[in-house]
Design an enzyme around this catalytic site. Sequence first.
Site, PDB file in Angstrom:
ATOM      1  N   ASP A 173      55.461  35.815  40.722  1.00 48.44           N
ATOM      2  CA  ASP A 173      55.408  34.380  40.457  1.00 48.44           C
ATOM      3  C   ASP A 173      55.154  34.037  38.988  1.00 48.44           C
ATOM      4  OD1 ASP A 173      55.807  33.690  43.137  1.00 48.44           O
ATOM      5  OD2 ASP A 173      53.698  34.076  43.588  1.00 48.44           O
TER       6      ASP A 173
ATOM      7  N   HIS B 166      47.602  41.170  42.677  1.00 47.96           N
ATOM      8  CA  HIS B 166      48.359  41.428  43.909  1.00 47.96           C
ATOM      9  C   HIS B 166      47.556  42.362  44.804  1.00 47.96           C
ATOM     10  CE1 HIS B 166      51.696  42.506  46.537  1.00 47.96           C
ATOM     11  NE2 HIS B 166      52.232  41.377  46.124  1.00 47.96           N
TER      12      HIS B 166
HETATM   13  N1  COA Z   1      42.841  35.970  38.241  1.00 48.29           N
HETATM   14  C1  COA Z   1      41.571  36.350  38.020  1.00 48.29           C
HETATM   15  N2  COA Z   1      40.898  37.221  38.788  1.00 48.29           N
HETATM   16  C2  COA Z   1      41.559  37.742  39.832  1.00 48.29           C
HETATM   17  C3  COA Z   1      42.887  37.416  40.123  1.00 48.29           C
HETATM   18  C4  COA Z   1      43.520  36.484  39.279  1.00 48.29           C
HETATM   19  N3  COA Z   1      44.769  36.084  39.506  1.00 48.29           N
HETATM   20  N4  COA Z   1      43.290  38.070  41.213  1.00 48.29           N
HETATM   21  C5  COA Z   1      42.233  38.799  41.607  1.00 48.29           C
HETATM   22  N5  COA Z   1      41.201  38.599  40.789  1.00 48.29           N
HETATM   23  C6  COA Z   1      39.851  39.169  40.906  1.00 48.29           C
HETATM   24  C7  COA Z   1      39.057  38.354  41.908  1.00 48.29           C
HETATM   25  O1  COA Z   1      38.397  37.269  41.304  1.00 48.29           O
HETATM   26  C8  COA Z   1      38.108  39.394  42.445  1.00 48.29           C
HETATM   27  O2  COA Z   1      37.078  39.569  41.522  1.00 48.29           O
HETATM   28  P1  COA Z   1      35.568  39.964  42.020  1.00 48.29           P
HETATM   29  O3  COA Z   1      35.739  41.332  42.624  1.00 48.29           O
HETATM   30  O4  COA Z   1      34.787  39.920  40.766  1.00 48.29           O
HETATM   31  O5  COA Z   1      35.187  38.908  43.017  1.00 48.29           O
HETATM   32  C9  COA Z   1      38.957  40.658  42.461  1.00 48.29           C
HETATM   33  O6  COA Z   1      39.955  40.469  41.447  1.00 48.29           O
HETATM   34  C10 COA Z   1      39.648  40.886  43.793  1.00 48.29           C
HETATM   35  O7  COA Z   1      40.310  39.684  44.166  1.00 48.29           O
HETATM   36  P2  COA Z   1      40.818  39.364  45.644  1.00 48.29           P
HETATM   37  O8  COA Z   1      41.306  37.966  45.696  1.00 48.29           O
HETATM   38  O9  COA Z   1      39.788  39.792  46.637  1.00 48.29           O
HETATM   39  O10 COA Z   1      41.969  40.446  45.749  1.00 48.29           O
HETATM   40  P3  COA Z   1      43.184  40.414  46.679  1.00 48.29           P
HETATM   41  O11 COA Z   1      43.690  41.780  46.812  1.00 48.29           O
HETATM   42  O12 COA Z   1      42.894  39.658  47.918  1.00 48.29           O
HETATM   43  O13 COA Z   1      44.155  39.546  45.727  1.00 48.29           O
HETATM   44  C11 COA Z   1      45.723  37.848  45.445  1.00 48.29           C
HETATM   45  C12 COA Z   1      45.445  39.284  45.877  1.00 48.29           C
HETATM   46  C13 COA Z   1      47.222  37.699  45.247  1.00 48.29           C
HETATM   47  C14 COA Z   1      45.261  36.900  46.558  1.00 48.29           C
HETATM   48  C15 COA Z   1      44.964  37.508  44.129  1.00 48.29           C
HETATM   49  O14 COA Z   1      45.303  38.419  43.115  1.00 48.29           O
HETATM   50  C16 COA Z   1      45.239  36.073  43.687  1.00 48.29           C
HETATM   51  O15 COA Z   1      44.645  35.140  44.233  1.00 48.29           O
HETATM   52  N6  COA Z   1      46.143  35.870  42.673  1.00 48.29           N
HETATM   53  C17 COA Z   1      46.459  34.554  42.213  1.00 48.29           C
HETATM   54  C18 COA Z   1      47.454  33.871  43.139  1.00 48.29           C
HETATM   55  C19 COA Z   1      48.826  34.466  43.058  1.00 48.29           C
HETATM   56  O16 COA Z   1      49.388  34.681  41.989  1.00 48.29           O
HETATM   57  N7  COA Z   1      49.410  34.708  44.224  1.00 48.29           N
HETATM   58  C20 COA Z   1      50.747  35.255  44.354  1.00 48.29           C
HETATM   59  C21 COA Z   1      50.700  36.636  44.907  1.00 48.29           C
HETATM   60  S1  COA Z   1      52.316  37.373  44.891  1.00 48.29           S
END
Ligand code: COA
Length: 383
Positions: A313, A259
């Site tokens: 979720d 998140h």
């Molecule tokens: N599984 C594996 N790795 C994850 C992850 C996940 N669900 N969520 C984040 N990471 C990792 C990324 O790969 C990234 O790694 P890196 O630094 O080695 O590249 C790091 O954590 C940061 O990820 P990022 O996507 O930039 O962080 P964010 O703050 O933008 O992430 C989300 C927020 C929600 C977009 C992200 O956690 C995600 O895509 N989760 C899965 C989708 C989901 O469940 N969405 C519902 C949200 S309520």
Amino acid sequence: MIDYVPGLAKVPAAESSISFINGEEGILEYRGIRIEELAEHSNFEEVTYLLLDGELPNETELEELTHKISNARSLSPSMKSLIAHFPTDAHPMAALQTCVSAMGMEMERSGVQDESVRRHHAIEIIGKMPTMVAACHRARTGKKIVDPDPSLTRSADFLRMINDEIPDELSTKVMDVSLVLHADHTMNASTFAARVTASTESEPAAAIAAAVGSLSGPLHGGANERVLFMLDEVGSIEAVSEWFDGKMERKEKIMGLGHRVYKTKDPRATILQGLKTALFEKHGASPLYEIAVELERIAKERIGHRGIYPNVDFYSGIVYNKLGIPTDLFTPIFAISRVSGWMAHWLEQMKDNRLFRPTQVYTGRREVPYVPMKDRDKTVATS
Ligand code: COA
């Protein structure tokens, strides 16, 4: 010159008094009240009042709002006819977004400038969205669209329209708690989309249609249906560890984890997980739940130190599955809850509106000489 922040992470986009998150400690509050208290003691209508009006309602105020929402639930004949013509294989989020846009054609105009009618508009949209989702589902499965039953609560009536029977007390409570949990969540992508659209003084249905589109993506609301597919793909508790390592090696994200704000377990995931006990007792256990628990354990062990934990979720799909809800309706259910938050943000934005018009960091060329068509390199132009 302000630094460019990809994804606007940690950049405040508005002043808001609607909800609050402490991402380190896993705290969520609506208007200052902890989500755990609201999930235990309040229903969705009460929480809607809280979000829209800033305070918990007294008995008369709650009765009045419940009555208004109930009266707003019916769809016009033209909306039903529109829904009947949707492709049966359309994703329900695309169908919902179309319905909300179409609703804009039916709503009285000028609500934007006149503060006294804004709340009425908000209630109209909050009332109709579950009926739209249910009607789209019924139409695509060849069933007759049924009218809402105003004697039932919004949650019970939604389940009745989906499953063709009045739900029992437990199912109604579980649905309602889930709607309470999803109703608002600070400046997430869909709320931001709603506020940006609202800031142009567009009609409220346009702001909510933008929000529904934004919620549909897998990084936002669309994650909940993907969690269930993912747990199915894992297949067994024994397979979790290897499957997890494979995902990490391929640098693939695991749905339902992580998140932007929470760096610990999302409090809503804990509450949803708690609902499973009574549901499993009544409807039988879900094998996917044991896989999810093992996945949570392994994720905590291997990537917990990076602040990646279950979000809302992660467990919601398992709960909805036990309520008899088809997987592709999970995100629309998120929308029929979050609409109360979106409307509260719309009201807040309109009270003290300033057009959103950020800037950009330009990375393109400048002062490029214009090349007439006859002088352009054809291989480049058509490649
Ligand atoms: N599984 C594996 N790795 C994850 C992850 C996940 N669900 N969520 C984040 N990471 C990792 C990324 O790969 C990234 O790694 P890196 O630094 O080695 O590249 C790091 O954590 C940061 O990820 P990022 O996507 O930039 O962080 P964010 O703050 O933008 O992430 C989300 C927020 C929600 C977009 C992200 O956690 C995600 O895509 N989760 C899965 C989708 C989901 O469940 N969405 C519902 C949200 S309520």
